[in-house]
Design a protein around this motif. Structure first.
Motif, mmCIF file in Angstrom:
data_model
loop_
_atom_site.group_PDB
_atom_site.id
_atom_site.type_symbol
_atom_site.label_atom_id
_atom_site.label_comp_id
_atom_site.label_asym_id
_atom_site.label_seq_id
_atom_site.Cartn_x
_atom_site.Cartn_y
_atom_site.Cartn_z
ATOM 1 N N GLY A 274 0.804 -1.212 0.000
ATOM 2 C CA GLY A 274 0.000 0.000 0.000
ATOM 3 C C GLY A 274 0.839 1.266 0.000
ATOM 4 N N MET A 275 1.955 1.260 0.714
ATOM 5 C CA MET A 275 2.830 2.433 0.758
ATOM 6 C C MET A 275 3.664 2.575 -0.506
ATOM 7 S SD MET A 275 4.160 2.639 4.712
ATOM 8 C CE MET A 275 4.838 0.971 4.717
ATOM 9 N N MET A 276 4.011 1.448 -1.131
ATOM 10 C CA MET A 276 4.889 1.493 -2.291
ATOM 11 C C MET A 276 4.160 1.808 -3.597
ATOM 12 S SD MET A 276 8.082 1.281 -1.833
ATOM 13 C CE MET A 276 8.495 0.987 -3.564
ATOM 14 N N ILE A 277 2.861 1.575 -3.675
ATOM 15 C CA ILE A 277 2.137 1.842 -4.924
ATOM 16 C C ILE A 277 2.251 3.317 -5.326
ATOM 17 C CG2 ILE A 277 -0.164 1.980 -5.968
ATOM 18 C CD1 ILE A 277 -0.804 -0.703 -4.690
ATOM 19 N N PRO A 278 1.916 4.280 -4.447
ATOM 20 C CA PRO A 278 2.092 5.680 -4.866
ATOM 21 C C PRO A 278 3.551 6.048 -5.111
ATOM 22 C CG PRO A 278 1.485 5.547 -2.541
ATOM 23 C CD PRO A 278 1.296 4.182 -3.116
ATOM 24 N N VAL A 279 4.471 5.444 -4.361
ATOM 25 C CA VAL A 279 5.897 5.712 -4.586
ATOM 26 C C VAL A 279 6.313 5.205 -5.968
ATOM 27 C CG1 VAL A 279 8.241 5.184 -3.814
ATOM 28 C CG2 VAL A 279 6.459 5.653 -2.131
#
Length: 314
Positions: A274-279
């Motif tokens: 979840g944190m890496m998708i926008p990154v």
């Protein structure tokens, strides 16, 4: 130039600004909007009117649900806000230490099938005359999914076929090998599914936003950047839970209660994804640039003192 691309040209020039934009665009509640609402939002964004705070939702709908080349509404399950809720259980299940080969193949097949569909739906389609999927593209997607499924299950295949019982070697196959494997297969999935962009080229725009022709160099750059961003997404998602478990298993708490390993693996994998998708989406601009010296000679004369722009896809 599509209104979505015009937005990305004026906004999101820095990594932090793109990250902030994607955090807003990935809100799963936008999946509840109808196709009619999304089309109206896209028209509003392209009307040239100055948007106020009330129109912010329309902007979010257009950017997260409309393809920037065709202007068509993306299929529901392949819209960016759907990536987290759909892929999270697939990623968690694919990282599990399975007891046999069949469940490993099953979850790898589902994960790479969805990834291939997402990559294809969000490709750059500017060189295509229609949205119909050709037989060649279907065979390419099927081959990509088949190869990635078998390769992704290799750790489990090695353990079962070789009858591995040694704890250190099992740790190598279950916790270490999946990390580079996930990154490489994610890169491979994007690069092969979207290989047509490198072969046929994609539309490039001059600094004024006028289309000037198709560039294979820009297509290759767009595919390569997207493949690298997807490798970072899945490689990190595989690395953090596995390495975290390796560290925690040395503590007394985990040595006394081995049942804690499963929930820690599941929760950490979902959180990291979840944190890496926008990154991942923010690593490279949606409206990329390529210097005129790097494109085909027949297009270089169209550059008016600036670089060319292209839609990277997602």
């Amino acid at each position: 130039m599509d209104p979505n691309l015009l937005f990305w040209r004026s906004e999101g020039q820095s990594l932090l600004s793109r990250l902030q934009i994607w955090f807003n665009l990935l809100d799963p509640t936008v999946l509840l909007s109808s196709d009619a609402e999304i089309k109206n939002a896209h028209v509003l964004l392209g009307s040239g009117q100055k948007l106020n705070e009330k129109d912010g939702h329309a902007q979010t709908l257009s950017l997260s649900s409309v393809h920037a080349d065709s202007g068509a509404v993306l299929p529901l399950i392949f819209r960016p806000p759907a990536l987290m809720p759909i892929s999270a259980p697939l990623v968690v299940a694919s990282l599990l230490p399975h007891s046999s080969i069949k469940p490993a193949l099953f979850w790898q097949f589902l994960l790479h099938s969805y990834s291939a569909g997402f990559n294809y739906a969000n490709r750059n389609s500017s060189s295509e005359e229609s949205n119909n999927t050709s037989l060649k593209q279907l065979l390419l997607i099927a081959g990509t999914v088949s190869y990635a499924t078998c390769a992704g299950a290799l750790p489990q295949i090695f353990i079962n076929r070789l009858g591995v019982r040694s704890a250190p070697i099992q740790t190598l196959f279950r916790s270490i090998l999946p990390i580079p494997l996930c990154a490489v297969l994610a890169f491979f999935n994007v690069y092969i599914v979207r290989s047509g962009e490198s072969e046929s080229g994609i539309q490039v725009f001059d600094p004024n936003g006028t289309p000037v022709g198709l560039s294979k160099a820009a297509g290759d750059k767009a595919v390569r950047e997207t493949a690298l961003s997807r490798a970072a997404l899945f490689g990190t998602t595989a690395a953090v839970p596995n390495l975290l478990l390796l560290l925690l298993q040395r503590t007394r708490l985990f040595q006394r209660s081995a049942l804690l390993a499963a929930p820690v693996r599941h929760i950490s994998a979902a959180l990291v994804l979840g944190m890496m998708i926008p990154v991942s989406f923010s690593l490279f601009p949606q409206l990329g640039t390529i210097e005129k010296d790097n494109v085909e000679e027949e297009l270089q004369a169209a550059a008016d003192g600036g670089p060319f722009y292209y839609h990277r896809g997602l």
